[in-house]
Design an enzyme around this catalytic site. Structure first.
Site, short mmCIF file in Angstrom:
data_model
loop_
_atom_site.label_atom_id
_atom_site.label_comp_id
_atom_site.label_asym_id
_atom_site.label_seq_id
_atom_site.Cartn_x
_atom_site.Cartn_y
_atom_site.Cartn_z
N HIS A 547 0.78 -1.26 0.11
CA HIS A 547 0.05 0.09 0.05
C HIS A 547 0.83 1.41 -0.05
O HIS A 547 0.54 2.26 0.74
CB HIS A 547 -0.98 -0.02 1.20
N ALA A 581 -0.18 7.16 -6.93
CA ALA A 581 0.00 6.83 -5.35
C ALA A 581 1.16 7.65 -4.85
O ALA A 581 1.20 8.05 -3.64
CB ALA A 581 -0.11 5.31 -5.08
#
Length: 611
Positions: A547, A581
């Site tokens: 993540h 991201a």
């Protein structure tokens, strides 16, 4: 006979999912247009308005939004190809999700056609173990690899984000339209799920006009009643999903799968299929971006390589880097934007000295596995009859465990009393920096695990969301074809370690309350009772959680940690933007897929508005 019949069903299933639907001739504006028209010709230098490095979650979203304007030409450079062709149906069937993730660093365990084969540096906080850090090398990026869990952060997280970067457009109320823009939401089909109660969800959190399907699996995990019992014992409130800006509590999770077929939806199936209708759009698949080209401090294009042939794609307006949290940082550095010390070590001329790759953050998760007293997805590996029936259900009615990645219910919370009272004041002070509504840990539970001799077991995966350590991404050479160095520094801060020990104690309370397990924990066994013993034990089962964010974080120009502004423009140069991201400046609570789609939607809108 049963095995022969199963193999027949498996063959049908494989054939039905073998090729992406866009590999056919298609109609665009009423005229016949071979799909090959949308692919760039390798070796032929060409010029476009925008050249996008990376055909993943963000890259394809931005590309499609820009190509909706017929006056704008767009090229996408992607190192991989179509996962439907390169990975069988493993990237399409939700239950096969774990086949895409293997922590083992042995090269033979990595699928090279769709994975970059990153290996982390030894992780001091995790008993000096190394990990395969899975990232998608395929059209669709990691949305063609992941569990497709769709969660959005809490409102306080976005307020903190906006304050950090000095731009209120990143606050919840302002950003919600961009979260909604991508999505076509379909409520759960309780009839196909086989339940006689309503699954709670917040319809107001969604729109229905986007290309990305978000819905629920047509299979209700048998462990769910036990999990609800466990969460209620922990005094967690029930939530209507996790897309409304509130995360405290437990609830059923939405996923990005097609509501009719139950096949996983990705940025490739959602956005690329739409972009292929645009005459102004080209994809260069199986093509490596080597470096960004500059005239002075203005980006002018990208040097690329396809099958050993090197050529240039010029950008009349902008180069957009959307190669993911690791590759985007590497691309900036090999092109001359990054820490001076790293660039000079590899004889790369320095264009801009900024802290690229120096503020990377990722969650830390821990896996604890138990034999389970109800049926679960593990039986797909250990029970041929179960797999046969699941295959039949999937093919005939789009139901059953193959429609489900392995879990239905998530939980989020701040560490409660009495566990919180055991933390030192310095730890509490650091945790208090988080917004009041932001959880510190996540409870992810799945009905699978690695010990395939058994047919039913459960994996409890508590994850630390209050991350305080910062990792780094570096270079092994000046060649973008060589993987960068990956050091997430997972579970290395004293605050994370203190929190991890208390989470383990909280886990015992949760596991016992569910009534789901039989026998001892299977992965690390029974740990000692002292905090020191627990810490050493959980280091053996912790892992980075894929993540990652903040390797090219946005912020104010005078912020020593910032690489890009709030519109993704790289400081110190012109014609260069990062959209993925890597620009998210703070570790997200929950899963990153929905925030990345949002970032792509918002920054594509900024580009179209000339910002």
């Amino acid at each position: 006979m049963a095995l022969r019949r199963f193999l027949t069903w498996a063959s049908i299933l494989s054939a039905a999912l073998a090729a992406p639907p866009l590999l056919n001739q298609q109609q665009a504006g009423g005229n016949l247009r071979p799909v090959g028209t949308s692919f760039g010709v390798p070796g032929s230098s060409s010029k476009f308005d925008y050249v996008i490095i990376g055909g993943g979650t963000a890259g394809l979203t931005v590309a499609e939004r820009l190509s909706e304007n017929p006056t704008i030409s767009v090229a996408v450079i992607e190192a991989g190809g179509f996962y439907e062709l390169d990975n069988g149906n493993v990237s399409q069937i939700p239950a096969f999700y774990l086949k895409n993730f293997n922590q083992t660093v042995a090269p033979e365990t990595v699928q090279p056609l769709i994975d970059w084969a990153y290996v982390t540096e030894p992780q001091v906080g995790l008993a000096n173990r190394q990990f395969h850090y899975s990232q998608g090398k395929t059209l669709g990026g990691s949305t063609g690899r992941n569990s497709n869990i769709f969660t959005r952060p809490n409102k306080g997280f976005h307020k903190r984000w906006a304050e950090l970067v000095g731009d209120r457009s990143w606050e919840w109320d302002n950003i919600l339209p961009f979260y909604k823009k991508s999505v076509a939401f379909t409520p759960p089909n309780t009839e196909k799920m086989g339940v006689n109660f309503e699954i709670p969800y917040d319809l107001a959190a969604y729109d229905s006009g986007g290309p990305l399907h978000v819905t629920y699996s047509n299979y209700h995990q048998p462990m769910n009643p036990g999990l609800i019992k466990g969460f209620e014992a922990l005094n967690l409130p029930s939530q209507t999903g996790f897309s409304s800006g509130r995360m405290d509590g437990y609830g059923y999770l939405a996923v990005s799968i097609d509501p009719d077929t139950q096949i996983k939806d990705s940025s490739e199936t959602a956005f690329l299929t739409q972009a292929f209708n645009a005459a102004n759009f080209r994809v260069y698949k199986n093509t490596i971006a080597k470096k960004i080209m500059f005239e002075g401090t203005t980006a002018t294009g990208v040097q690329v390589e396809t099958a050993g042939v090197v050529y240039t794609l010029e950008a009349a307006k902008e180069v957009i880097v959307a190669a993911g949290v690791t590759r985007s940082a590497q691309m900036l550095m090999v092109s001359g934007i990054g820490p001076r010390e790293i660039l000079t070590q590899h004889n790369i001329p320095v264009i801009v000295d900024r802290p690229v790759g120096q503020n990377w953050q990722d969650h830390c998760a821990f896996e604890f596995q138990y034999e389970m007293n109800v049926e679960g997805n593990a039986a797909l590996e250990g029970d041929k009859q179960f797999l046969y029936q699941a295959t039949e259900d999937f093919v005939q009615t789009q139901t059953g465990p193959l429609t489900n990645w392995g879990g239905d219910i998530l939980g989020f919370e701040k560490l409660p009393k009495p566990y919180r009272e055991a933390l030192e004041q310095r730890v509490l002070d650091e945790l208090d920096e988080l917004p009041e509504d932001q959880p510190e840990l996540e409870w992810l539970i799945a009905s699978h695990g690695p010990q395939m001799a058994m047919t039913s077991y459960v994996t409890f995966t508590p994850a630390i969301l209050a991350v305080t350590s910062k990792g780094t991404i570096g270079l092994t050479s000046a060649d973008a074809a060589d993987n960068p160095t990956i050091d997430p520094k997972t579970f290395s801060s004293p605050t994370e370690q203190a929190l991890g020990v208390q989470i383990y104690k909280r886990l015992q309370e949760f596991v016992n309350a569910t009534g789901l397990t039989k026998g001892p924990e299977l992965k690390v066994g029974e740990l000692g009772t002292s905090d020191a013993d627990i810490l050493e034990g959980i280091k053996q089962t912790g892992l980075p959680w894929y993540h990652g964010v903040a390797s090219c974080p946005m912020g104010k120009e005078n912020d020593p940690n910032a690489v890009v502004d709030t519109n993704g423009k790289v400081f110190g140069v012109r014609g260069l933007r990062v959209v993925d991201a890597s620009v998210i400046p703070l570790i997200t609570p929950g899963h990153t897929m929905a925030p990345v789609y949002m970032v792509a939607e918002k920054l594509a809108d900024a580009i179209l508005r000339g910002l």
